[in-house]
Design a protein around this motif. Structure first.
Motif, PDB file in Angstrom:
ATOM      1  N   MET A   1      37.930  15.476   3.464  1.00 13.80           N
ATOM      2  CA  MET A   1      36.605  14.919   3.726  1.00 13.80           C
ATOM      3  C   MET A   1      36.253  15.113   5.202  1.00 13.80           C
ATOM      4  O   MET A   1      37.068  14.839   6.086  1.00 13.80           O
ATOM      5  CB  MET A   1      36.589  13.429   3.363  1.00 13.80           C
ATOM      6  N   LYS A   2      35.050  15.570   5.487  1.00 12.19           N
ATOM      7  CA  LYS A   2      34.633  15.834   6.856  1.00 12.19           C
ATOM      8  C   LYS A   2      34.427  14.524   7.601  1.00 12.19           C
ATOM      9  O   LYS A   2      33.777  13.602   7.111  1.00 12.19           O
ATOM     10  CB  LYS A   2      33.331  16.644   6.847  1.00 12.19           C
ATOM     11  N   PRO A   3      35.013  14.393   8.840  1.00 13.98           N
ATOM     12  CA  PRO A   3      34.846  13.163   9.625  1.00 13.98           C
ATOM     13  C   PRO A   3      33.383  12.869   9.893  1.00 13.98           C
ATOM     14  O   PRO A   3      32.573  13.771  10.097  1.00 13.98           O
ATOM     15  CB  PRO A   3      35.603  13.473  10.930  1.00 13.98           C
ATOM     16  N   LYS A   4      33.053  11.584   9.911  1.00 12.37           N
ATOM     17  CA  LYS A   4      31.675  11.162  10.139  1.00 12.37           C
ATOM     18  C   LYS A   4      31.298  11.354  11.606  1.00 12.37           C
ATOM     19  O   LYS A   4      32.091  11.091  12.510  1.00 12.37           O
ATOM     20  CB  LYS A   4      31.512   9.693   9.744  1.00 12.37           C
ATOM     21  N   THR A   5      30.075  11.811  11.839  1.00 10.42           N
ATOM     22  CA  THR A   5      29.580  11.985  13.199  1.00 10.42           C
ATOM     23  C   THR A   5      28.770  10.763  13.595  1.00 10.42           C
ATOM     24  O   THR A   5      27.888  10.313  12.856  1.00 10.42           O
ATOM     25  CB  THR A   5      28.697  13.244  13.307  1.00 10.42           C
ATOM     26  N   HIS A   6      29.100  10.194  14.764  1.00 10.65           N
ATOM     27  CA  HIS A   6      28.416   9.005  15.278  1.00 10.65           C
ATOM     28  C   HIS A   6      27.538   9.398  16.460  1.00 10.65           C
ATOM     29  O   HIS A   6      27.658  10.487  17.025  1.00 10.65           O
ATOM     30  CB  HIS A   6      29.436   7.954  15.721  1.00 10.65           C
ATOM     31  N   LYS A   7      26.667   8.462  16.838  1.00  6.95           N
ATOM     32  CA  LYS A   7      25.761   8.710  17.946  1.00  6.95           C
ATOM     33  C   LYS A   7      25.710   7.476  18.831  1.00  6.95           C
ATOM     34  O   LYS A   7      25.678   6.345  18.332  1.00  6.95           O
ATOM     35  CB  LYS A   7      24.365   9.045  17.407  1.00  6.95           C
ATOM     36  N   GLY A   8      25.705   7.701  20.135  1.00  2.04           N
ATOM     37  CA  GLY A   8      25.659   6.571  21.048  1.00  2.04           C
ATOM     38  C   GLY A   8      25.258   7.002  22.442  1.00  2.04           C
ATOM     39  O   GLY A   8      25.094   8.192  22.722  1.00  2.04           O
ATOM     40  N   GLN A   9      25.122   5.973  23.318  1.00  2.00           N
ATOM     41  CA  GLN A   9      24.702   6.234  24.694  1.00  2.00           C
ATOM     42  C   GLN A   9      25.865   6.019  25.645  1.00  2.00           C
ATOM     43  O   GLN A   9      26.616   5.046  25.508  1.00  2.00           O
ATOM     44  CB  GLN A   9      23.544   5.316  25.083  1.00  2.00           C
ATOM     45  N   LEU A  10      26.009   6.927  26.584  1.00  2.00           N
ATOM     46  CA  LEU A  10      27.072   6.820  27.581  1.00  2.00           C
ATOM     47  C   LEU A  10      26.638   5.786  28.622  1.00  2.00           C
ATOM     48  O   LEU A  10      25.711   6.022  29.416  1.00  2.00           O
ATOM     49  CB  LEU A  10      27.312   8.177  28.234  1.00  2.00           C
ATOM     50  N   THR A  11      27.284   4.633  28.607  1.00  2.00           N
ATOM     51  CA  THR A  11      26.890   3.540  29.511  1.00  2.00           C
ATOM     52  C   THR A  11      27.745   3.496  30.768  1.00  2.00           C
ATOM     53  O   THR A  11      27.314   2.947  31.791  1.00  2.00           O
ATOM     54  CB  THR A  11      27.008   2.189  28.779  1.00  2.00           C
ATOM     55  N   VAL A  12      28.944   4.050  30.679  1.00  2.00           N
ATOM     56  CA  VAL A  12      29.841   4.085  31.846  1.00  2.00           C
ATOM     57  C   VAL A  12      30.439   5.476  31.941  1.00  2.00           C
ATOM     58  O   VAL A  12      30.886   6.034  30.937  1.00  2.00           O
ATOM     59  CB  VAL A  12      30.978   3.029  31.730  1.00  2.00           C
ATOM     60  N   TRP A  13      30.408   6.040  33.143  1.00  9.92           N
ATOM     61  CA  TRP A  13      31.080   7.335  33.338  1.00  9.92           C
ATOM     62  C   TRP A  13      31.654   7.422  34.748  1.00  9.92           C
ATOM     63  O   TRP A  13      30.928   7.332  35.735  1.00  9.92           O
ATOM     64  CB  TRP A  13      30.126   8.499  33.116  1.00  9.92           C
ATOM     65  N   LYS A  14      32.965   7.528  34.833  1.00  9.98           N
ATOM     66  CA  LYS A  14      33.669   7.685  36.106  1.00  9.98           C
ATOM     67  C   LYS A  14      34.059   9.153  36.249  1.00  9.98           C
ATOM     68  O   LYS A  14      35.098   9.582  35.742  1.00  9.98           O
ATOM     69  CB  LYS A  14      34.893   6.773  36.149  1.00  9.98           C
ATOM     70  N   ASP A  15      33.178   9.899  36.913  1.00 10.67           N
ATOM     71  CA  ASP A  15      33.325  11.353  36.948  1.00 10.67           C
ATOM     72  C   ASP A  15      34.598  11.795  37.660  1.00 10.67           C
ATOM     73  O   ASP A  15      35.227  12.772  37.262  1.00 10.67           O
ATOM     74  CB  ASP A  15      32.110  11.993  37.624  1.00 10.67           C
ATOM     75  N   GLU A  16      34.973  11.057  38.730  1.00 12.88           N
ATOM     76  CA  GLU A  16      36.163  11.467  39.481  1.00 12.88           C
ATOM     77  C   GLU A  16      37.434  11.313  38.663  1.00 12.88           C
ATOM     78  O   GLU A  16      38.431  12.003  38.890  1.00 12.88           O
ATOM     79  CB  GLU A  16      36.266  10.668  40.793  1.00 12.88           C
ATOM     80  N   ARG A  17      37.407  10.437  37.669  1.00 13.91           N
ATOM     81  CA  ARG A  17      38.581  10.219  36.808  1.00 13.91           C
ATOM     82  C   ARG A  17      38.418  10.853  35.427  1.00 13.91           C
ATOM     83  O   ARG A  17      39.357  10.894  34.641  1.00 13.91           O
ATOM     84  CB  ARG A  17      38.865   8.713  36.689  1.00 13.91           C
ATOM     85  N   GLY A  18      37.203  11.310  35.133  1.00 13.33           N
ATOM     86  CA  GLY A  18      36.982  12.067  33.900  1.00 13.33           C
ATOM     87  C   GLY A  18      36.961  11.242  32.627  1.00 13.33           C
ATOM     88  O   GLY A  18      37.361  11.731  31.570  1.00 13.33           O
ATOM     89  N   PHE A  19      36.483   9.972  32.709  1.00 12.46           N
ATOM     90  CA  PHE A  19      36.371   9.200  31.465  1.00 12.46           C
ATOM     91  C   PHE A  19      35.216   8.210  31.584  1.00 12.46           C
ATOM     92  O   PHE A  19      34.682   7.942  32.663  1.00 12.46           O
ATOM     93  CB  PHE A  19      37.672   8.476  31.135  1.00 12.46           C
ATOM     94  N   GLY A  20      34.842   7.659  30.431  1.00 10.62           N
ATOM     95  CA  GLY A  20      33.780   6.667  30.394  1.00 10.62           C
ATOM     96  C   GLY A  20      33.736   6.001  29.039  1.00 10.62           C
ATOM     97  O   GLY A  20      34.683   6.129  28.238  1.00 10.62           O
TER      98      GLY A  20
END
Length: 218
Positions: A1-20
């Motif tokens: 079964m194909k995994p479900k695709t979700h949608k959301g807004q990026l509220t936090v992003w720490k670019d120097e550490r590469g995560f959010g």
């Protein structure tokens, strides 16, 4: 079964550490996003980006975004994908050029080789056919030798020598060399003499074949 695709807004992003963190549209708890979870990004994520993603759970039970794409940006092929695509295109071009060369050789050699074969079949005279084969091989080697020396600035094969070999039956090898080695193919004065030689061979054997096959007096 194909995994479900979700949608959301990026509220936090720490670019120097590469995560959010992504806030899903359906209001569930935030989903962790690491830069490695983005699928072939063509830019770095930014706060307020809309993210399309799939959810996986790591061994600590933490929800993570995977196969994520920033909405409104086209995914960029990876270097490996670009290399594969480039290799496929080059391979396709080579096959096309090789196929075209085969048809060109068959077309040009139809009357000269056909006439030589017919002559050998009715008179057992294989000299013209052997000349075409041997001189074509020799002329191809002379072209390769001349191009190699042109690159290094060494002694060159005189053009008169190449034309004499072409006239003696090596024009077919010369044609193949011009197409594959890219040598002598752009010099207009050389090409005029070369194609005059080719025309002579084609016309001679065309006349000979018509005369012997259809009993036409030339």
């Amino acid at each position: 079964m194909k995994p479900k695709t979700h949608k959301g807004q990026l509220t936090v992003w720490k670019d120097e550490r590469g995560f959010g963190f992504i806030k899903p549209n359906h209001g569930d708890q935030d989903v962790f996003l690491h830069i490695t979870g983005l699928k072939n990004p063509n830019r770095r994520p930014q706060v307020d980006d809309i993210i399309l993603y799939q959810v996986t759970v790591d061994n600590k039970g933490k929800r993570r975004a995977s196969n994520a794409v920033i909405e409104g940006t086209a995914s960029q092929p990876s270097p490996k994908q670009l290399a594969k695509t480039s290799a496929k295109r080059k391979g396709s071009k080579k096959r096309t050029k090789s196929s075209l060369l085969v048809w060109e050789v068959l077309f040009l050699s139809l009357f000269p080789i056909g006439g030589s074969v017919h002559l050998a079949s009715i008179t057992s005279n294989f000299i013209p056919l052997l000349l075409y084969l041997s001189m074509s091989g020799l002329t191809f080697l002379l072209y390769a030798h001349d191009k190699s020396h042109a690159r290094t600035g060494e002694w060159r094969t005189p053009e008169k020598t190449l034309h004499l070999c072409e006239l003696a039956g090596g024009w077919l090898g010369a044609f193949i060399a011009q197409r594959t080695l890219r040598h002598k193919s752009s010099k207009n004065s050389y090409q005029i003499v070369f194609w005059a030689i080719v025309a002579f061979h084609i016309m001679f054997w065309s006349a000979w074949l018509f005369k012997h096959l259809f009993n036409i007096r030339i």
